[in-house]
Write an enzyme that holds these catalytic residues in place. Sequence first.
Site, short mmCIF file in Angstrom:
data_model
loop_
_atom_site.label_atom_id
_atom_site.label_comp_id
_atom_site.label_asym_id
_atom_site.label_seq_id
_atom_site.Cartn_x
_atom_site.Cartn_y
_atom_site.Cartn_z
N ASN A 44 39.28 26.35 26.36
CA ASN A 44 38.87 27.64 25.79
C ASN A 44 38.58 28.62 26.92
OD1 ASN A 44 36.58 25.96 26.30
ND2 ASN A 44 35.29 27.19 24.95
N GLU A 46 36.80 32.30 27.31
CA GLU A 46 36.01 33.33 26.60
C GLU A 46 36.09 34.67 27.33
OE1 GLU A 46 32.14 31.54 26.05
OE2 GLU A 46 32.95 30.16 24.53
N CYS A 55 40.76 29.71 21.81
CA CYS A 55 40.37 28.30 21.70
C CYS A 55 41.29 27.43 22.55
CB CYS A 55 40.50 27.83 20.25
SG CYS A 55 39.38 28.62 19.11
N GLU A 57 42.85 24.66 21.73
CA GLU A 57 44.06 24.19 21.04
C GLU A 57 45.19 25.21 21.15
OE1 GLU A 57 40.96 24.38 19.99
OE2 GLU A 57 40.61 23.17 18.21
N CYS A 88 39.27 24.90 14.54
CA CYS A 88 38.89 26.03 13.69
C CYS A 88 40.08 26.42 12.81
CB CYS A 88 38.43 27.21 14.55
SG CYS A 88 39.79 28.13 15.30
N CYS A 91 43.20 27.84 14.59
CA CYS A 91 43.98 26.81 15.31
C CYS A 91 44.70 25.90 14.32
CB CYS A 91 43.06 26.01 16.23
SG CYS A 91 42.50 27.00 17.63
#
Length: 127
Positions: A44, A46, A55, A57, A88, A91
Amino acid sequence: MTKNLNALLEVAREAAKQAYAPYSGFRVGSAVRCKDGTIYSGCNVENASYSLSICAERAAIFKAVSEGKRDFTAIAIYVDSDKIFPPCGACRQVIHEFGSEIFVIYANHDETFETTIAELLPGAFSL
Ligand code: THU
């Protein structure tokens, strides 16, 4: 869990070390296995403008696709936290784009779950 999936999870665990997560403190790593056996990892990343974060994935999948890979057999997610979670919603949709039979393995330091993307995203939107 098969030896293969264990190895994939190990790559995801390593990738979590590269996470850039100064805001959430939630370090996530992912690894996607292609049909030809190659593996792409992601973490991830940010941003101070929170909604721009990506994310692990999707970072892994976008890396693979941008290298010409589209046939995925499994994706592993490792979170360096006591809290464990499946991918999530965003994803899930991106994983599903490349096949409803893709295995999904998610884990933290003491638990591992195995499922498929079809199970995680029933009634998926696809064109
Ligand atoms: N995160 C992932 O990397 N994968 C998920 O499936 C859910 C959440 C990241 C995004 C953000 O950097 C942090 O975890 C907290 O939401």
